[in-house]
Motif scaffolding. Structure first.
Motif, PDB file in Angstrom:
ATOM      1  N   GLU A 123      30.114 -41.905  37.465  1.00 11.12           N
ATOM      2  CA  GLU A 123      29.842 -41.745  38.894  1.00 11.12           C
ATOM      3  C   GLU A 123      30.202 -40.343  39.374  1.00 11.12           C
ATOM      4  N   ARG A 124      31.357 -39.820  38.912  1.00 11.45           N
ATOM      5  CA  ARG A 124      31.760 -38.457  39.302  1.00 11.45           C
ATOM      6  C   ARG A 124      30.746 -37.429  38.808  1.00 11.45           C
ATOM      7  N   LEU A 125      30.325 -37.577  37.555  1.00  8.04           N
ATOM      8  CA  LEU A 125      29.351 -36.636  37.004  1.00  8.04           C
ATOM      9  C   LEU A 125      28.028 -36.723  37.760  1.00  8.04           C
ATOM     10  N   ARG A 126      27.591 -37.930  38.073  1.00  6.54           N
ATOM     11  CA  ARG A 126      26.336 -38.101  38.815  1.00  6.54           C
ATOM     12  C   ARG A 126      26.444 -37.447  40.191  1.00  6.54           C
ATOM     13  N   GLU A 127      27.546 -37.684  40.901  1.00  5.25           N
ATOM     14  CA  GLU A 127      27.748 -37.083  42.228  1.00  5.25           C
ATOM     15  C   GLU A 127      27.773 -35.561  42.155  1.00  5.25           C
ATOM     16  N   LEU A 128      28.342 -35.034  41.089  1.00  4.75           N
ATOM     17  CA  LEU A 128      28.442 -33.591  40.910  1.00  4.75           C
ATOM     18  C   LEU A 128      27.101 -32.964  40.531  1.00  4.75           C
ATOM     19  N   LEU A 129      26.379 -33.621  39.622  1.00  6.70           N
ATOM     20  CA  LEU A 129      25.191 -33.012  39.030  1.00  6.70           C
ATOM     21  C   LEU A 129      23.880 -33.334  39.749  1.00  6.70           C
ATOM     22  N   GLU A 130      23.806 -34.487  40.387  1.00  9.31           N
ATOM     23  CA  GLU A 130      22.533 -34.894  41.005  1.00  9.31           C
ATOM     24  C   GLU A 130      22.015 -33.902  42.042  1.00  9.31           C
ATOM     25  N   PRO A 131      22.868 -33.361  42.936  1.00 11.10           N
ATOM     26  CA  PRO A 131      22.344 -32.378  43.898  1.00 11.10           C
ATOM     27  C   PRO A 131      21.749 -31.134  43.222  1.00 11.10           C
ATOM     28  N   LEU A 132      22.359 -30.697  42.127  1.00 10.36           N
ATOM     29  CA  LEU A 132      21.830 -29.535  41.406  1.00 10.36           C
ATOM     30  C   LEU A 132      20.478 -29.846  40.778  1.00 10.36           C
ATOM     31  N   VAL A 133      20.376 -31.007  40.168  1.00 15.44           N
ATOM     32  CA  VAL A 133      19.116 -31.410  39.537  1.00 15.44           C
ATOM     33  C   VAL A 133      18.034 -31.536  40.606  1.00 15.44           C
ATOM     34  N   SER A 134      18.372 -32.162  41.736  1.00  8.82           N
ATOM     35  CA  SER A 134      17.414 -32.330  42.839  1.00  8.82           C
ATOM     36  C   SER A 134      16.968 -30.984  43.395  1.00  8.82           C
ATOM     37  N   ARG A 155      35.059 -34.798  16.633  1.00  9.56           N
ATOM     38  CA  ARG A 155      36.055 -34.356  17.616  1.00  9.56           C
ATOM     39  C   ARG A 155      35.418 -33.820  18.896  1.00  9.56           C
ATOM     40  N   LYS A 156      34.130 -33.601  18.842  1.00  4.17           N
ATOM     41  CA  LYS A 156      33.445 -33.042  20.010  1.00  4.17           C
ATOM     42  C   LYS A 156      32.816 -34.135  20.856  1.00  4.17           C
ATOM     43  N   ARG A 157      32.613 -33.797  22.109  1.00  2.82           N
ATOM     44  CA  ARG A 157      31.907 -34.687  23.014  1.00  2.82           C
ATOM     45  C   ARG A 157      30.564 -34.047  23.365  1.00  2.82           C
ATOM     46  N   VAL A 158      29.572 -34.898  23.583  1.00  5.53           N
ATOM     47  CA  VAL A 158      28.242 -34.431  23.964  1.00  5.53           C
ATOM     48  C   VAL A 158      27.890 -35.073  25.294  1.00  5.53           C
ATOM     49  N   LEU A 159      27.572 -34.241  26.289  1.00  2.35           N
ATOM     50  CA  LEU A 159      27.104 -34.707  27.585  1.00  2.35           C
ATOM     51  C   LEU A 159      25.584 -34.588  27.564  1.00  2.35           C
ATOM     52  N   ALA A 173      35.312 -31.761  35.594  1.00  2.00           N
ATOM     53  CA  ALA A 173      34.622 -33.049  35.453  1.00  2.00           C
ATOM     54  C   ALA A 173      34.574 -33.527  34.005  1.00  2.00           C
ATOM     55  N   MET A 174      34.550 -32.605  33.052  1.00  2.00           N
ATOM     56  CA  MET A 174      34.516 -32.984  31.633  1.00  2.00           C
ATOM     57  C   MET A 174      35.893 -32.901  30.987  1.00  2.00           C
ATOM     58  N   GLY A 175      36.912 -32.608  31.764  1.00  2.00           N
ATOM     59  CA  GLY A 175      38.259 -32.534  31.212  1.00  2.00           C
ATOM     60  C   GLY A 175      38.484 -31.244  30.446  1.00  2.00           C
ATOM     61  N   GLU A 176      39.576 -31.224  29.678  1.00  2.00           N
ATOM     62  CA  GLU A 176      39.991 -30.008  28.972  1.00  2.00           C
ATOM     63  C   GLU A 176      39.252 -29.779  27.660  1.00  2.00           C
ATOM     64  N   GLY A 177      38.870 -30.853  26.985  1.00  2.00           N
ATOM     65  CA  GLY A 177      38.299 -30.728  25.646  1.00  2.00           C
ATOM     66  C   GLY A 177      36.941 -30.048  25.614  1.00  2.00           C
ATOM     67  N   GLU A 178      36.574 -29.648  24.394  1.00  2.00           N
ATOM     68  CA  GLU A 178      35.290 -29.007  24.172  1.00  2.00           C
ATOM     69  C   GLU A 178      34.170 -30.044  24.269  1.00  2.00           C
ATOM     70  N   TYR A 179      33.023 -29.614  24.759  1.00  2.00           N
ATOM     71  CA  TYR A 179      31.868 -30.507  24.815  1.00  2.00           C
ATOM     72  C   TYR A 179      30.600 -29.678  24.709  1.00  2.00           C
ATOM     73  N   THR A 180      29.508 -30.354  24.382  1.00  2.00           N
ATOM     74  CA  THR A 180      28.195 -29.736  24.320  1.00  2.00           C
ATOM     75  C   THR A 180      27.325 -30.383  25.384  1.00  2.00           C
ATOM     76  N   LEU A 181      26.583 -29.568  26.129  1.00  2.00           N
ATOM     77  CA  LEU A 181      25.664 -30.063  27.143  1.00  2.00           C
ATOM     78  C   LEU A 181      24.259 -30.075  26.564  1.00  2.00           C
ATOM     79  N   GLU A 182      23.595 -31.232  26.624  1.00  2.00           N
ATOM     80  CA  GLU A 182      22.203 -31.359  26.198  1.00  2.00           C
ATOM     81  C   GLU A 182      21.395 -31.861  27.384  1.00  2.00           C
ATOM     82  N   VAL A 183      20.387 -31.097  27.777  1.00  2.00           N
ATOM     83  CA  VAL A 183      19.516 -31.493  28.880  1.00  2.00           C
ATOM     84  C   VAL A 183      18.121 -31.698  28.313  1.00  2.00           C
ATOM     85  N   GLY A 184      17.513 -32.839  28.641  1.00  2.00           N
ATOM     86  CA  GLY A 184      16.178 -33.125  28.133  1.00  2.00           C
ATOM     87  C   GLY A 184      15.431 -34.073  29.053  1.00  2.00           C
TER      88      GLY A 184
END
Length: 168
Positions: free
Chosen positions: A7-18, A34-38, A69-80
């Motif tokens: 919900e936090r990610l949606r609230e944060l990202l939806e206005p940008l996408v729109s 060990r990695k996270r993928v958004l 919003a994604m915390g301290e750890g490393e992550y990869t962003l994939e948009v499609g």
């Protein structure tokens, strides 16, 4: 991914996408080793080309970098965009699937494969392909009659645009 993080990610990202003229269809955070993928899935009535996806990806990346919003750890962003055989869950999905072949799981049981001809607030006008030389038939299907729906990939269908060009 927890509901509150989603919900936090949606609230944060939806206005940008729109703001980029796109709809935010889905958000998922998966752990890969060990990695996270958004994964962020976007779409629009006119589709989303690579330039639009790149633009929205840069905007989302910048916004995520300035927040925790994604915390301290490393992550990869994939948009499609949604896959070719996307499930249809929202009214806008059905509108975008006009002239596409769709497999319906009916609420009463059974399946139906048909082409969407028109979409309104109550349901769909369909063309059910003929079998073994029979002519196609028309059918009306209300949204309440649909349990699940998924676009089908067609490899050998002639596009109407191609037919019109050949006639010219």
């Amino acid at each position: 991914m927890s509901t509150t993080q989603s919900e936090r990610l949606r609230e944060l990202l939806e206005p940008l996408v729109s703001s980029q003229g796109l709809d935010l269809e889905e958000i998922a955070v998966d752990s890969v080793g060990r990695k996270r993928v958004l994964r962020v899935v976007v779409d629009s009535d006119t589709g989303a080309d690579l330039d639009r996806i790149a633009d929205v990806s840069r905007a989302l990346s910048a916004k995520l970098d300035e927040t925790d919003a994604m915390g301290e750890g490393e992550y990869t962003l994939e948009v499609g965009t949604p896959g070719a055989e996307r499930p249809l869950t929202e009214h806008r999905h059905y509108v975008r699937a006009v002239d596409r072949l769709v497999k319906f799981q009916l609420a009463e049981g059974g399946e139906l494969v048909a082409r969407i001809l028109n979409v309104d607030d109550e349901g769909l006008d369909l063309e059910v392909p003929g079998v073994k030389g029979r002519k196609a038939t028309s059918r009306r299907l209300g949204f309440a009659d649909i349990d699940k729906a998924r676009v089908q990939v067609e490899f050998n269908r002639k596009d109407n645009k191609d037919e019109k060009e050949e006639e010219a």
